[in-house]
Design an enzyme around this catalytic site. Structure first.
Site, PDB file in Angstrom:
ATOM      1  N   ASP A  13       0.934  -1.205   0.256  1.00  0.00           N
ATOM      2  CA  ASP A  13       0.029  -0.061   0.085  1.00  0.00           C
ATOM      3  C   ASP A  13       0.943   0.973   0.001  1.00  0.00           C
ATOM      4  O   ASP A  13       1.373   1.647   0.955  1.00  0.00           O
ATOM      5  CB  ASP A  13      -0.923  -0.018   1.274  1.00  0.00           C
ATOM      6  CG  ASP A  13      -1.877  -1.046   1.573  1.00  0.00           C
ATOM      7  OD1 ASP A  13      -2.822  -1.039   0.701  1.00  0.00           O
ATOM      8  OD2 ASP A  13      -1.427  -1.844   2.192  1.00  0.00           O
ATOM      9  N   ARG A  66       4.037   2.824   3.091  1.00  0.00           N
ATOM     10  CA  ARG A  66       4.747   1.615   3.739  1.00  0.00           C
ATOM     11  C   ARG A  66       6.044   1.770   3.611  1.00  0.00           C
ATOM     12  O   ARG A  66       6.832   1.400   4.674  1.00  0.00           O
ATOM     13  CB  ARG A  66       4.108   0.323   3.174  1.00  0.00           C
ATOM     14  CG  ARG A  66       2.676   0.138   3.277  1.00  0.00           C
ATOM     15  CD  ARG A  66       1.959   0.143   4.617  1.00  0.00           C
ATOM     16  NE  ARG A  66       0.517  -0.318   4.579  1.00  0.00           N
ATOM     17  CZ  ARG A  66      -0.160  -0.012   5.427  1.00  0.00           C
ATOM     18  NH1 ARG A  66      -0.052   1.103   6.335  1.00  0.00           N
ATOM     19  NH2 ARG A  66      -1.384  -0.167   5.131  1.00  0.00           N
ATOM     20  N   ARG A 122      -7.426   9.885   2.431  1.00  0.00           N
ATOM     21  CA  ARG A 122      -6.904   9.065   1.317  1.00  0.00           C
ATOM     22  C   ARG A 122      -7.664   9.169  -0.042  1.00  0.00           C
ATOM     23  O   ARG A 122      -7.192   8.461  -0.923  1.00  0.00           O
ATOM     24  CB  ARG A 122      -7.207   7.621   1.939  1.00  0.00           C
ATOM     25  CG  ARG A 122      -6.191   7.386   3.240  1.00  0.00           C
ATOM     26  CD  ARG A 122      -6.449   6.090   3.810  1.00  0.00           C
ATOM     27  NE  ARG A 122      -6.461   4.955   3.108  1.00  0.00           N
ATOM     28  CZ  ARG A 122      -6.917   3.700   3.273  1.00  0.00           C
ATOM     29  NH1 ARG A 122      -7.635   3.666   4.252  1.00  0.00           N
ATOM     30  NH2 ARG A 122      -6.598   2.571   2.610  1.00  0.00           N
ATOM     31  N   LYS A 139      -9.487   0.726  -5.045  1.00  0.00           N
ATOM     32  CA  LYS A 139     -10.320   0.176  -3.876  1.00  0.00           C
ATOM     33  C   LYS A 139     -11.020   1.571  -3.218  1.00  0.00           C
ATOM     34  O   LYS A 139     -10.857   2.551  -3.604  1.00  0.00           O
ATOM     35  CB  LYS A 139      -9.382  -0.180  -2.987  1.00  0.00           C
ATOM     36  CG  LYS A 139      -8.169   0.758  -2.346  1.00  0.00           C
ATOM     37  CD  LYS A 139      -7.269   0.185  -1.453  1.00  0.00           C
ATOM     38  CE  LYS A 139      -6.021   1.197  -0.926  1.00  0.00           C
ATOM     39  NZ  LYS A 139      -5.009   0.370  -0.180  1.00  0.00           N
ATOM     40  N   HIS A 140     -12.062   1.133  -2.347  1.00  0.00           N
ATOM     41  CA  HIS A 140     -12.655  -0.028  -1.969  1.00  0.00           C
ATOM     42  C   HIS A 140     -14.009  -0.221  -2.625  1.00  0.00           C
ATOM     43  O   HIS A 140     -15.162   0.307  -2.214  1.00  0.00           O
ATOM     44  CB  HIS A 140     -12.758   0.010  -0.488  1.00  0.00           C
ATOM     45  CG  HIS A 140     -11.562   0.357   0.400  1.00  0.00           C
ATOM     46  ND1 HIS A 140     -11.041   1.609   0.261  1.00  0.00           N
ATOM     47  CD2 HIS A 140     -10.476  -0.527   0.520  1.00  0.00           C
ATOM     48  CE1 HIS A 140      -9.827   1.519   1.197  1.00  0.00           C
ATOM     49  NE2 HIS A 140      -9.641   0.281   1.432  1.00  0.00           N
ATOM     50  N   HIS A 142     -11.968  -1.940   9.642  1.00  0.00           N
ATOM     51  CA  HIS A 142     -10.813  -2.726  10.477  1.00  0.00           C
ATOM     52  C   HIS A 142     -11.332  -3.359  11.770  1.00  0.00           C
ATOM     53  O   HIS A 142     -10.744  -4.349  12.405  1.00  0.00           O
ATOM     54  CB  HIS A 142      -9.545  -1.946  10.511  1.00  0.00           C
ATOM     55  CG  HIS A 142      -8.862  -1.453   9.439  1.00  0.00           C
ATOM     56  ND1 HIS A 142      -9.412  -0.316   8.839  1.00  0.00           N
ATOM     57  CD2 HIS A 142      -7.680  -2.007   8.794  1.00  0.00           C
ATOM     58  CE1 HIS A 142      -8.236  -0.084   7.643  1.00  0.00           C
ATOM     59  NE2 HIS A 142      -7.554  -1.234   7.798  1.00  0.00           N
ATOM     60  N   ASP A 144     -10.353  -7.218   0.493  1.00  0.00           N
ATOM     61  CA  ASP A 144      -9.621  -6.556   1.673  1.00  0.00           C
ATOM     62  C   ASP A 144      -9.285  -7.643   2.576  1.00  0.00           C
ATOM     63  O   ASP A 144      -9.735  -8.921   2.324  1.00  0.00           O
ATOM     64  CB  ASP A 144     -10.458  -5.432   2.081  1.00  0.00           C
ATOM     65  CG  ASP A 144      -9.481  -4.585   2.809  1.00  0.00           C
ATOM     66  OD1 ASP A 144      -8.321  -4.698   3.067  1.00  0.00           O
ATOM     67  OD2 ASP A 144     -10.058  -3.300   3.088  1.00  0.00           O
TER      68      ASP A 144
END
Length: 381
Positions: free
Chosen positions: A67, A75, A136, A166-167, A179, A257
């Site tokens: 990501d 990351r 984002r 995504k998503h 999450h 996901d």
């Protein structure tokens, strides 16, 4: 059969070098591996790690992914070029800025032996209290998000790194973090197709390599709350996934996901969810964290095929899509550090954080600053 179903799994592991966990999943035939910050020391170490993971897979492809969205979701850090968030890029009003950022991302990830970037985020940021997006998304307008997403995808994939939109079908209107728990979208289908889904249709037009389906309940797809499938998450829901195939005519890879997220793990076993996701039409499953869970998923999928619960042709169809993406975007790791491959690798690594990339990002930041200044002036009038 075990290797066939394992090819549909993307695993994650803890560690900055290839360890027994990674070796075991690769030996079972896992089709992909995802890199998190827990795997990162610096870009040069990531390049070595991804090369070693690919070497461990031998003659077959192993899709390496990450990501690297920009903003708070990057990351791999410096000396990789630091990227503004999607929301800030959207402030420029110029979708070509997203294409330029996508190109920079693609070149630098390619240098790290990373085949796929799980970006861009194409959720339309409708709800200010949304706990998932936080900058984002490119913006609050479906038209803006669609255009910026299109350019980002084209820019990145032009450099040989697969994009993943995504998503799907859009999580811009949620107030619960998937999450942690399973969100619900109560919008009717007409609203979804006009507001949340246009960016994904545009991503299909951009020839995005993959689309990630989110963990969110969207009951409007079945038209009846009495229908049991109305309460299935999109990632496990046949009508939702087939809409992407039949209405948007998407022929690429559909992935879920992470199935270890609270939205799934609090309501299903991950193994049951994996079977349901493939039955619904997903091709690849993210299982990002736990070795034991990853192995149980492979066991359950194998058993489901042998018992006739999961049709063999569904496994073959999904496996072919994994192969198609891998054949297009996967580059096998260098077999040696001598000759042409060595020279190519050195040249690629020189792109990381290079002056050209810094100038591209600086130009985008300049346009962002101008847009922000103009916005303040308008507000103060």
């Amino acid at each position: 059969m075990r290797r066939r179903v394992a090819k549909l799994i993307v695993f994650g592991f803890y560690g900055k070098s290839v360890n027994s966990h990674a070796r075991e999943l690769i030996s079972h035939g896992a089709g992909g591996v995802i890199i998190f910050r827990r795997n990162v020391e610096d870009p040069f170490q990531v390049a070595e790690l991804c090369a070693e993971l690919k070497q461990e897979a031998g003659d077959r492809h192993l899709i390496t992914m990450v990501d690297q969205e920009g903003g708070r979701v990057q990351r791999v850090g410096p000396p990789l070029t630091s990227l503004p968030s999607a929301r800030r890029v959207g402030l420029t009003g110029d979708s070509k800025a997203a294409g330029a950022i996508g190109s920079v991302v693609g070149k630098e990830l390619r240098a790290l032996h990373i085949d796929m970037n799980l970006a861009p985020v194409l959720d339309v940021d409708i709800k200010p209290s949304n706990p998932v997006l936080l900058g984002r998304s490119f913006g609050t307008s479906p038209e803006l998000v669609a255009e910026f997403g299109y350019e980002f995808i084209r820019g990145q994939q032009r450099e040989g790194v697969a994009a993943c939109a995504k998503h799907y079908p859009g999580m811009g209107n949620i107030s619960i973090d998937s999450h942690l728990e399973l969100p619900l979208i109560s919008s009717d289908l007409d609203h979804l197709t006009k507001t949340d889904m246009p960016p994904f249709q545009k991503a299909v037009e951009a020839d995005t390599a993959a689309v990630m389906v989110g963990h969110v309940i969207v009951s409007s797809f079945t038209g009846s709350e009495s229908d049991e499938s109305s309460f299935l998450p999109a990632s496990l829901n046949t009508p939702v996934i087939q809409f992407l195939r039949n209405q948007f005519l998407f022929e690429g890879l559909i992935m879920t996901d992470c199935l270890e997220m609270g939205a799934i793990a609090k309501h299903y076993t991950v193994e049951d969810a994996a079977v349901q996701a493939l039955l619904a039409g997903a091709d690849m499953l993210l299982v990002c964290h736990t070795r034991a869970v990853q192995l149980r998923v492979i066991d359950r999928l194998t058993e489901a095929v042998r018992k006739g619960i999961l049709p063999l042709d569904r496994i073959e169809e999904a496996g072919q899509r994994v192969d198609d993406l891998a054949n297009t975007y996967c580059r096998k790791a260098p077999s040696s550090r001598a000759g042409f491959e060595h020279d190519y690798h050195v040249e690629m690594m020189e792109l990381i954080g290079c002056k050209e990339h810094q100038i591209i990002v600086a130009n985008v930041l300049h346009h962002i600053a101008l847009a922000e200044a103009f916005s303040k002036m308008e507000t103060s009038k």
